[in-house]
Write a protein that holds these residues in place. Structure first.
Motif, PDB file in Angstrom:
ATOM      1  N   ILE A  76       0.536  -1.524   0.160  1.00 13.07           N
ATOM      2  CA  ILE A  76       0.079   0.658   0.310  1.00 13.07           C
ATOM      3  C   ILE A  76       0.749   1.261  -0.039  1.00 13.07           C
ATOM      4  N   VAL A  77       1.715   1.306   1.001  1.00 10.94           N
ATOM      5  CA  VAL A  77       3.377   2.517   1.008  1.00 10.94           C
ATOM      6  C   VAL A  77       3.585   2.724  -0.711  1.00 10.94           C
ATOM      7  N   LEU A  78       4.042   1.176  -1.568  1.00 16.62           N
ATOM      8  CA  LEU A  78       4.099   1.874  -2.564  1.00 16.62           C
ATOM      9  C   LEU A  78       3.312   2.485  -3.714  1.00 16.62           C
ATOM     10  N   ILE A 136      -6.308   3.879   8.695  1.00 15.21           N
ATOM     11  CA  ILE A 136      -6.825   2.767   9.827  1.00 15.21           C
ATOM     12  C   ILE A 136      -6.445   1.672  10.697  1.00 15.21           C
ATOM     13  N   GLY A 137      -5.745   0.673   9.091  1.00 17.61           N
ATOM     14  CA  GLY A 137      -5.262   0.070  10.175  1.00 17.61           C
ATOM     15  C   GLY A 137      -4.216   0.086  11.077  1.00 17.61           C
ATOM     16  N   ALA A 138      -3.115   2.048  11.501  1.00 14.44           N
ATOM     17  CA  ALA A 138      -2.697   1.707  12.173  1.00 14.44           C
ATOM     18  C   ALA A 138      -4.046   2.165  13.519  1.00 14.44           C
ATOM     19  N   GLY A 139      -4.541   2.605  13.002  1.00 15.05           N
ATOM     20  CA  GLY A 139      -5.514   3.222  14.027  1.00 15.05           C
ATOM     21  C   GLY A 139      -5.941   2.081  14.953  1.00 15.05           C
ATOM     22  N   LEU A 140      -6.125   1.061  14.522  1.00  8.74           N
ATOM     23  CA  LEU A 140      -7.576  -0.522  14.902  1.00  8.74           C
ATOM     24  C   LEU A 140      -5.776  -0.932  15.546  1.00  8.74           C
TER      25      LEU A 140
END
Lengths: 706, 115
Positions: free
Chosen positions: A373-375, A523-527
């Motif tokens: 996703i970063v890429l 959102i992933g990081a938040g979860l």
């Protein structure tokens, strides 16, 4: 195959016959005109021209043949020249907007760099077999699969008891199995003492893997016999750092146990355990762990590996091994203490390929997804930047189009620019990965022995491919923009300096895509943070914050069970006298980490109701454990000094009668928690905190509270 | 007027003649033929077809490059020009031929002196 003239023109292919014909027609036209000017008649002039020329038909044939060659050559030269032109222009364009180019390169480097690192990680866990293993595709981890009544699933376990390993060694379909146990050893005395990552291995371990020593010899069957002279094999890295890489290392000793271990060999560089853990020293199992280690059926400690013979079929091998396993366990099977449906499994060598892969594989998969996703974000961002520049350069492009430059060339120049930027980004990514990769992997998955990022067979081509692809994709939007619109229209539009409507639409959608992808990450990081928070907020019922945990590592063969018990007693007695310590207690396994489970039978009561959570987890503790961990005392959970009782630990607090479970942490009888048993805890070497080694009945560990 | 009997071309001279013809400016095939005829006054017997094969051969060797253009009377014609390599080759060949001719000439003139 001859293409129609129109198609050939379009493809810029020349027709040698036609070209020669045209050239000669011009010649004769000129010649006849000159001769007529000298006063010759039409027919005389024609005759003279042909005479001067020679055999027209023959020359024409020769010329056509030569022209075919030359046409090919011209096309080659032309394409090289135009490619060179395109390249020059692309480089110039990159150099002109230096700040922008740098931003693009850094963005791509970030996106590509994370992916390069993740590739190295996945390669280590899932793709490449451990190093220095011969024919890894025929090696299998031996696992034992049992049906768990409580969880209603079959589960496989790769930690075997010594006797189980021995049972399988007679099998015809496999070589081995060999067994190993990773644990830490203490070397030296006093202040010079330090811990080494080690492994105790069976005598056939290295021969089975097919590893060749860098120096000396490996551990052999004779070294692993009862009463054998203790020998050790050290890692290449330890040899370099501690022994300066000198050949005289052979014959010197390691101060590891009761008797010194003589170093007989050095492993090749980067040799790890089969679970990819770092190993500094290999010891033969019996001298290191005790002569009776392979007679024990209740001490689950060994990883086992076998080599499928070339003529063996895997299914029949499984049947043979399962039969051998159950025969070895027949006594327990008959008394119902061991499940009769236990099966032997042959699993892939790499633990991460499962079954029962560890959490690190899940972590790795998540990290790969995140890095992709970063890429994507990086590529979308770069596409946006390049498109913005293409829009700004609209006027210049329009002028070039008006000057007759082909659209193909314009587009290929933009795409090439993208590829060049991608490659530069890729180079930066490699540097980034080189300097931070191993560190990052070590932080994410600390147990794995990470290699230096190798410029090995596939990392470089992969980076190259990924870089080109990322650059190409990023440049596509700009190229599409350039390929549309007429020079006049663009020139007119460029006069108002505003971007065209379609370009702003594309830019808006790129920005949207970027925002969406970033939102997914956020959102992933938040979860993740929420889960972490939730985990921290779970009330375990014990206060761990101020607990110190002492885990003594005894030298093999230097202490008896009584010594260890005495030491434990001393610590428990003396520690609370320290002004800053409140209480101390002995426990068999670290709180919440290790545990034992067993079959619980209460005399006079055949059945206890089955608990939702299932198994009875057991912890062996001394008086003061509850006070030390500040667990509110339950009326019946009271332990008096001098006697050890069993108490529930971990998640489950209920007990149920059921056949003993085979597997990690299982013990076979309720008597395992008697105080006698406790003091007779097996060889001290089992007390290391090697995670997952499954040493369930360990030497006493000590907890104390400050 | 009586035309002198044309001389046959010595082996290997044709390429040199063509290179020389292109020495000053790019020319098309007919112009090369005309230039050779005018310069030699028709004393060298060169089939014009051979000139064309020489041009194409030189192109294959990379000494000459060809390009379609418009001739003086606005017709499509193929123009030939020396490449850098071709120009070097012209220099080399010229020196070689001059030395060769001088050597031959020296021998011939010494024979005259003896006689």
């Amino acid at each position: 195959v001859k293409l129609p003239v129109g198609v050939r023109r379009l493809l810029r292919l020349s027709d040698p016959d036609r070209d020669v014909g045209e050239e000669l027609a011009h010649h004769f036209e000129q010649a006849i005109a000159d001769l007529r000017a000298q006063g010759l008649s039409e027919s005389q002039a024609r005759q003279e021209a042909v005479r001067r020329f020679g055999d027209v038909l023959r020359y024409r044939r020769e010329l056509a043949a030569l022209e075919r060659d030359n046409g090919r050559r011209r096309r080659r030269v032309r394409s090289v020249e135009s490619a060179w032109e395109v390249l020059k222009h692309a480089v110039r364009s990159i150099m002109r907007a230096r700040a922008l180019s740098l931003a693009i390169i850094l963005t791509l480097a970030l996106g590509l760099g994370t992916n390069v690192m993740m590739y190295a990680l996945v390669d280590r866990l899932l793709l490449s077999p451990p190093e220095h293993v011969r024919e890894p595709e025929r090696l299998r981890r031996v696992m034992i699969e049992t049906y768990s009544e409580t969880q209603r699933v079959r589960s496989a376990d790769g930690i075997l008891a010594g006797a189980d390993v021995l049972d399988l060694q007679g099998a015809r379909s496999i070589d081995g199995p060999a067994a190993w146990l990773e644990q830490r050893f203490t070397v030296g005395h006093g202040l010079a003492a330090r811990e080494l990552d080690g492994a105790a291995v069976t005598g056939n371990y290295f021969a089975l893997l097919g590893t060749e020593p860098a120096l000396g010899r490996f551990i052999m069957a004779a070294d692993d016999a009862a009463g054998a002279v203790p020998v050790a094999v050290i890692s290449y890295e330890l040899w370099q750092t501690e022994f300066g890489g000198r050949a005289e290392v052979l014959g010197s000793t390691l101060d590891l146990g009761a008797a010194p271990y003589t170093i007989v060999g050095v492993a090749p560089p980067r040799t790890t355990s089969l679970r990819l853990r770092r190993v500094d020293v290999w010891l033969p199992a019996r001298p290191a762990l005790g002569d009776n280690i392979f007679e024990r059926r209740n001490w689950y400690a060994f990883g086992a590996v076998a080599r499928l013979r070339h003529d063996a079929v895997e299914t029949s091998a499984l049947a043979e091994l399962t039969a051998l396993h159950l025969r070895g366990r027949s006594e327990q099977v008959e008394t119902g203490q061991y499940p009769r449906d236990a099966r032997v499994l042959l699993a892939p060598l790499l633990e991460a390929r499962g079954p029962a892969a560890g959490a690190e594989v899940r972590v790795a998969k998540w990290m790969v997804a995140v890095s992709m996703i970063v890429l994507l974000i990086a590529v979308v961002n770069v596409a946006n930047l390049m498109l913005a520049r293409a829009v700004r350069q609209g006027r210049e492009v329009a002028v070039r189009l008006a000057l007759g430059i082909s659209r193909v060339r314009l587009v290929s120049q933009l795409l090439l620019e993208g590829v060049l930027l991608g490659l530069l980004g890729g180079a930066a990514a490699l540097l980034l990965a080189w300097y931070t990769g191993a560190g990052l992997s070590a932080v994410l998955l600390p147990d794995v022995a990470w290699r230096e990022l190798g410029w090995g067979a596939d990392l470089l081509p992969l980076t190259l491919l990924l870089s080109c692809f990322a650059g190409l994709v990023a440049a596509t939007a700009a190229a599409l923009h350039a390929s549309r619109g007429s020079p006049g229209g663009t020139l007119r539009a460029a006069r108002n300096t505003g971007p065209t409507r379609s370009a702003s639409r594309v830019r808006a959608s790129l920005a949207l895509a970027q925002a969406a992808l970033s939102a997914i990450l956020l959102i992933g990081a938040g979860l993740f943070v929420r889960s972490l928070d939730a985990v921290r907020a779970v009330d375990l019922g014990i206060a761990l914050d101020d607990v110190l945990y002492i885990n003594p590592i005894f030298r093999p063969g230097t202490t008896t069970a009584d010594d260890r018990a005495a030491l434990a007693q001393r610590i428990v007695d003396e520690l609370p006298e320290h002004p800053r310590l409140l209480a101390a207690a002995v426990t068999a396994t670290p709180p919440l980490l290790g545990s034992m489970n067993t079959d619980v039978r209460v005399p006079g009561m055949d059945h206890l109701p089955q608990a939702g959570e299932g198994e009875a987890w057991m912890q062996v503790v001394s008086a003061g454990y509850f006070r030390t961990l500040q667990i509110p005392a339950h009326p019946w959970a009271r332990i008096r000094a001098g006697r050890l009782a069993q108490c529930p630990s971990g998640r489950s607090s209920s007990m149920k009668p059921r056949p003993a479970r085979c597997g990690r942490g299982a013990t076979r009888s309720a008597s395992a928690c008697s105080s006698r048993r406790m003091q007779n805890a097996p060889t001290s070497s089992a007390s290391s905190a090697t995670r997952g080694s499954g040493a369930s009945t360990r030497a006493p560990h000590f907890s104390s509270t400050t | 007027m009586r035309r002198p009997r044309p001389l046959e071309l010595v082996q290997g001279t044709l390429d040199l003649l063509v290179l020389k013809a292109l020495g000053c400016e790019p020319r098309h095939g007919y112009a090369v033929a005309r230039w050779v005829r005018e310069r030699t006054g028709g004393r060298l017997e060169v089939e014009e077809g051979a000139l064309y094969t020489a041009l194409h051969r030189l192109e294959r060797r990379g000494w000459v490059e060809a390009e379609w253009g418009l001739s003086e009377n606005n017709r499509r014609a193929k123009y030939y020009a020396l490449t850098a390599a071709g120009r070097r080759q012209l220099g080399v060949e010229t020196v070689k031929w001059t030395e060769y001719a001088e050597a031959v000439f020296a021998i011939l003139s010494s024979e005259e002196a003896e006689a």
